[in-house]
Design an enzyme around this catalytic site. Structure first.
Site, PDB file in Angstrom:
ATOM      1  N   GLY A   1       0.911  -1.390  -0.117  1.00 56.35           N
ATOM      2  CA  GLY A   1       0.059  -0.023   0.082  1.00 56.35           C
ATOM      3  C   GLY A   1       0.681   1.193   0.030  1.00 56.35           C
ATOM      4  O   GLY A   1       1.858   1.142  -0.570  1.00 56.35           O
TER       5      GLY A   1
ATOM      6  N   GLU B   1      21.315  -6.535 -22.168  1.00 55.68           N
ATOM      7  CA  GLU B   1      21.534  -7.935 -22.568  1.00 55.68           C
ATOM      8  C   GLU B   1      20.276  -8.531 -23.620  1.00 55.68           C
ATOM      9  O   GLU B   1      20.348  -9.773 -23.542  1.00 55.68           O
ATOM     10  CB  GLU B   1      21.864  -8.851 -21.677  1.00 55.68           C
TER      11      GLU B   1
ATOM     12  N   THR C   1      16.541  -7.055 -25.326  1.00 55.36           N
ATOM     13  CA  THR C   1      15.308  -6.593 -24.953  1.00 55.36           C
ATOM     14  C   THR C   1      14.157  -7.997 -24.991  1.00 55.36           C
ATOM     15  O   THR C   1      14.723  -8.913 -25.580  1.00 55.36           O
ATOM     16  CB  THR C   1      14.419  -5.672 -25.581  1.00 55.36           C
TER      17      THR C   1
HETATM   18  N1  CAA Z   1      25.581 -17.654 -31.547  1.00 52.78           N
HETATM   19  C1  CAA Z   1      26.409 -17.821 -32.583  1.00 52.78           C
HETATM   20  N2  CAA Z   1      26.342 -16.968 -33.813  1.00 52.78           N
HETATM   21  C2  CAA Z   1      25.164 -16.215 -33.864  1.00 52.78           C
HETATM   22  C3  CAA Z   1      24.244 -16.149 -32.790  1.00 52.78           C
HETATM   23  C4  CAA Z   1      24.315 -17.008 -31.618  1.00 52.78           C
HETATM   24  N3  CAA Z   1      23.807 -16.861 -30.577  1.00 52.78           N
HETATM   25  N4  CAA Z   1      23.197 -15.473 -33.021  1.00 52.78           N
HETATM   26  C5  CAA Z   1      23.587 -14.887 -34.342  1.00 52.78           C
HETATM   27  N5  CAA Z   1      24.570 -15.456 -34.855  1.00 52.78           N
HETATM   28  C6  CAA Z   1      25.238 -15.439 -35.807  1.00 52.78           C
HETATM   29  C7  CAA Z   1      24.419 -15.860 -37.297  1.00 52.78           C
HETATM   30  O1  CAA Z   1      24.596 -17.071 -37.416  1.00 52.78           O
HETATM   31  C8  CAA Z   1      24.831 -14.998 -38.103  1.00 52.78           C
HETATM   32  O2  CAA Z   1      26.105 -15.344 -38.783  1.00 52.78           O
HETATM   33  P1  CAA Z   1      26.175 -16.159 -40.224  1.00 52.78           P
HETATM   34  O3  CAA Z   1      25.614 -15.221 -41.196  1.00 52.78           O
HETATM   35  O4  CAA Z   1      27.730 -16.417 -40.396  1.00 52.78           O
HETATM   36  O5  CAA Z   1      25.370 -17.284 -40.117  1.00 52.78           O
HETATM   37  C9  CAA Z   1      25.107 -13.580 -37.746  1.00 52.78           C
HETATM   38  O6  CAA Z   1      25.203 -13.874 -36.294  1.00 52.78           O
HETATM   39  C10 CAA Z   1      24.025 -12.570 -37.746  1.00 52.78           C
HETATM   40  O7  CAA Z   1      22.930 -13.425 -37.230  1.00 52.78           O
HETATM   41  P2  CAA Z   1      21.266 -13.082 -37.738  1.00 52.78           P
HETATM   42  O8  CAA Z   1      21.272 -12.958 -39.201  1.00 52.78           O
HETATM   43  O9  CAA Z   1      20.682 -13.727 -36.873  1.00 52.78           O
HETATM   44  O10 CAA Z   1      21.353 -11.348 -37.286  1.00 52.78           O
HETATM   45  P3  CAA Z   1      20.069 -10.596 -37.189  1.00 52.78           P
HETATM   46  O11 CAA Z   1      20.787  -9.104 -37.258  1.00 52.78           O
HETATM   47  O12 CAA Z   1      18.749 -11.089 -37.844  1.00 52.78           O
HETATM   48  O13 CAA Z   1      19.765 -10.759 -35.336  1.00 52.78           O
HETATM   49  C11 CAA Z   1      20.330 -10.613 -33.120  1.00 52.78           C
HETATM   50  C12 CAA Z   1      20.716 -11.057 -34.408  1.00 52.78           C
HETATM   51  C13 CAA Z   1      19.864 -12.020 -32.321  1.00 52.78           C
HETATM   52  C14 CAA Z   1      18.863  -9.595 -33.172  1.00 52.78           C
HETATM   53  C15 CAA Z   1      21.206  -9.595 -32.218  1.00 52.78           C
HETATM   54  O14 CAA Z   1      21.458  -8.586 -33.016  1.00 52.78           O
HETATM   55  C16 CAA Z   1      20.917  -9.320 -31.130  1.00 52.78           C
HETATM   56  O15 CAA Z   1      21.180 -10.319 -30.088  1.00 52.78           O
HETATM   57  N6  CAA Z   1      20.665  -8.328 -30.869  1.00 52.78           N
HETATM   58  C17 CAA Z   1      20.569  -8.029 -29.289  1.00 52.78           C
HETATM   59  C18 CAA Z   1      21.663  -7.312 -28.601  1.00 52.78           C
HETATM   60  C19 CAA Z   1      22.101  -7.297 -27.425  1.00 52.78           C
HETATM   61  O16 CAA Z   1      21.699  -8.129 -26.726  1.00 52.78           O
HETATM   62  N7  CAA Z   1      22.572  -6.120 -26.915  1.00 52.78           N
HETATM   63  C20 CAA Z   1      22.880  -5.999 -25.331  1.00 52.78           C
HETATM   64  C21 CAA Z   1      23.871  -5.055 -25.235  1.00 52.78           C
HETATM   65  S1  CAA Z   1      25.043  -5.592 -23.894  1.00 52.78           S
HETATM   66  C22 CAA Z   1      24.584  -5.193 -22.606  1.00 52.78           C
HETATM   67  O17 CAA Z   1      23.421  -4.962 -22.311  1.00 52.78           O
HETATM   68  C23 CAA Z   1      25.527  -5.409 -21.452  1.00 52.78           C
HETATM   69  C24 CAA Z   1      25.383  -4.575 -20.417  1.00 52.78           C
HETATM   70  O18 CAA Z   1      25.963  -3.531 -20.133  1.00 52.78           O
HETATM   71  C25 CAA Z   1      24.652  -5.120 -18.993  1.00 52.78           C
END
Ligand code: CAA
Length: 379
Positions: A339, A363, A365
Site C-alpha cells: 500500500g 543484454e 530486450t
Molecule cells: N551464436 C553464434 N552466432 C550467432 C548467434 C549466436 N547466438 N546469433 C546470431 N549469430 C550469427 C548468425 O549465425 C549469423 O552469422 P552467419 O551469417 O555467419 O550465419 C550472424 O550472427 C547474424 O545473425 P542474424 O542473421 O540472426 O542477425 P540479425 O541481425 O537478424 O539478429 C540478433 C541478430 C540476435 C537480433 C542480435 O542482433 C542481438 O542479439 N541483438 C541484441 C543485442 C543485445 O543483446 N545487446 C545487449 C547489449 S550488451 C548489454 O546490455 C550489457 C550490459 O551492459 C548489461
C-alpha cells in the site's frame, strides 16, 4: 533427475546471502538515491571470488559452475541489483569472453586481474543507433597494419567509468556486414578514449552507466579477440551466457520483493487481522510464489545446460524473457501489497520495482529474446 543443490553450491549461496545482508543492505537506499557506485562492496566481492566465478583458478578464477554463479546473482540481486550487475557483466560478458576466445597472452595480461577482482571490465556493443540491431555497428576499427584505429561512440555501457578493461565491438570491413566486425580489448587511458557523463537512470542507479567516445584510438593488433571478422559471433556467444546471469538477477529481484511483501503482509493488520489472511492478498502471494518458482526452474535449467556443455541459447533466452517479466510483475504486486508504505523508499520495494525494468531491456530486450526463441523453435 534431482533438484538438490550440492554442498559447495549451498555454501556459496549462504556466503552470498550473508554478504548481501551484511555488506549490501546497509546503504543501498542511499546509493540508489545519490547514484553512488558500490565501490567498497565490489572490492569485497572481488576478494570473495565473485568477480571471476567460473574462470579457471590458473587465471585467478574461482573455478565454480554456472549454477553457483546464478545462486550468487540471485542472492545479491535480492538486495542490490546495482551491485549484482557488476558481477554479471564482469563474469559473463568479460571474463567468459576472454577465457573462451582470448589468446594466452590476453588471458595472462587481462583476464587474470579481472578474475581476481583487481580490475573491472565492461562490454561495449550498444551504440546510439545500434541497440537491438547489433549488426549495424557504426564504430569503426580501421586496419593500419600493426594496430587498428578505433573511432565511434558506445552507449549505456555498464561499468563505463569504473572499468579498466573494455571489450569493444567495431566494424572493420563494412562491405562484409556482420562478418567484418571485430572485438577488441581497449584499456582505460589509451589516447583518444574518453568517458561521457554518467546516465541518470530509472533503476539500478548505483550502477555506473556511461557513453564512451573513441577518437583515433590506436589499438594494438594483438588486442583483437579471435580471427579477423569474429567479433559479431564473439558478442552473440558471450551474450548467450550473459542472459542467464541477467535472468538470475531478475529472479533475485522478484524473490527479494516477494520476501518483503510476505513479511509485511503477515505483520500489517486491517479489518482486525493480518492482511495475509485476506484472500485478496493471500492469492497475490500465491501467484507471486508460483511465478518465481517457474522462473527459478528456467534459470537453473539454462545454467545446468551450460555446465553440461549442452546448447543453451534457447534456454537462456527463455529464462531471461520469463524471469524479467516475473520480476516486473512481482515487484509491482509487492508495492501494491505494501500500500502507501510501498511507495516510499524506506520499504525497499519501490526500488526493486524500478530495478526490475532494466532486466527486460539490457543484454537483449524481451522482444529480442522472442526473436531468438522463435528462430530456435522454428529451426
Ligand atoms: N551464436 C553464434 N552466432 C550467432 C548467434 C549466436 N547466438 N546469433 C546470431 N549469430 C550469427 C548468425 O549465425 C549469423 O552469422 P552467419 O551469417 O555467419 O550465419 C550472424 O550472427 C547474424 O545473425 P542474424 O542473421 O540472426 O542477425 P540479425 O541481425 O537478424 O539478429 C540478433 C541478430 C540476435 C537480433 C542480435 O542482433 C542481438 O542479439 N541483438 C541484441 C543485442 C543485445 O543483446 N545487446 C545487449 C547489449 S550488451 C548489454 O546490455 C550489457 C550490459 O551492459 C548489461
Amino acid at each position: 533427475m534431482h533438484f538438490e543443490l550440492n554442498e559447495e553450491q549451498l555454501m556459496i549461496q549462504q556466503a552470498a546471502r550473508d554478504f548481501a545482508q551484511q555488506e549490501l543492505k546497509p546503504g543501498v537506499i542511499e546509493r540508489d538515491e545519490h547514484q553512488k557506485f558500490p565501490a567498497e562492496q565490489v572490492k569485497k566481492m572481488g576478494e570473495l571470488g565473485f568477480l571471476g566465478m567460473m574462470v579457471d583458478p590458473k587465471y585467478n578464477g574461482s573455478g565454480l559452475d554456472t549454477i553457483s554463479y546464478v545462486l550468487v546473482m540471485e542472492e545479491l540481486s535480492k538486495i542490490d541489483a546495482s551491485a549484482s550487475v557488476v558481477v554479471s557483466v564482469n563474469n559473463s560478458l568479460v571474463c567468459y569472453g576472454l577465457e573462451k576466445y582470448g589468446s594466452e597472452a590476453q588471458k595472462e595480461k587481462y583476464l587474470k586481474p579481472l578474475a581476481a577482482g583487481e580490475k573491472i571490465g565492461a562490454f561495449c556493443l550498444s551504440e546510439p543507433e545500434a541497440g537491438s540491431d547489433a549488426t549495424s555497428q557504426r564504430t569503426t576499427a580501421e586496419d593500419k597494419g600493426d594496430y587498428y584505429l578505433l573511432n565511434g561512440t558506445k552507449n549505456w555501457i555498464t561499468n563505463g567509468s569504473t572499468a579498466s578493461t573494455y571489450l569493444v565491438i567495431a566494424q572493420t570491413h563494412p562491405e562484409l556486414k556482420h562478418k567484418g566486425i571485430n572485438a577488441f580489448i581497449v584499456e582505460k587511458g589509451m589516447e583518444g578514449f574518453t568517458v561521457g557523463p554518467k546516465e541518470n537512470k530509472l533503476g539500478i542507479r548505483g550502477s555506473d552507466t556511461h557513453s564512451l567516445m573513441f577518437n583515433d584510438v590506436k589499438v594494438p593488433k594483438e588486442n583483437r579477440i579471435g580471427e579477423d571478422g569474429f567479433g559479431f559471433k564473439f558478442a552473440m556467444k558471450t551474450l548467450e551466457g550473459g542472459r542467464i546471469g541477467i535472468a538470475a538477477q531478475a529472479l533475485g529481484i522478484a524473490q527479494g520483493a516477494f520476501d518483503l511483501a510476505t513479511q509485511y503482509a503477515k505483520e500489517r493488520k486491517s479489518f482486525g487481522k493480518p492482511i495475509s489472511e485476506h484472500q485478496a492478498i493471500a492469492f497475490k502471494l500465491a501467484d507471486m510464489a508460483t511465478q518465481i518458482e517457474a522462473a527459478r526452474l528456467l534459470v537453473y535449467k539454462a545454467a545446468w545446460l551450460k555446465d553440461q556443455g549442452l546448447p543453451y541459447t534457447q534456454a537462456g533466452s527463455m529464462a531471461k524473457l520469463y524471469a524479467s517479466k516475473v520480476a516486473m510483475d512481482v515487484t509491482i504486486e509487492a508495492v501494491q501489497v505494501h500500500g502507501g508504505y510501498g511507495f516510499v523508499k524506506e520499504y525497499h520495494v519501490e526500488r526493486l520495482m524500478r530495478d526490475a525494468k532494466i532486466t527486460q531491456i539490457y543484454e537483449g530486450t524481451s522482444e529480442i529474446q522472442k526473436m531468438v526463441i522463435s528462430r530456435e523453435v522454428i529451426r
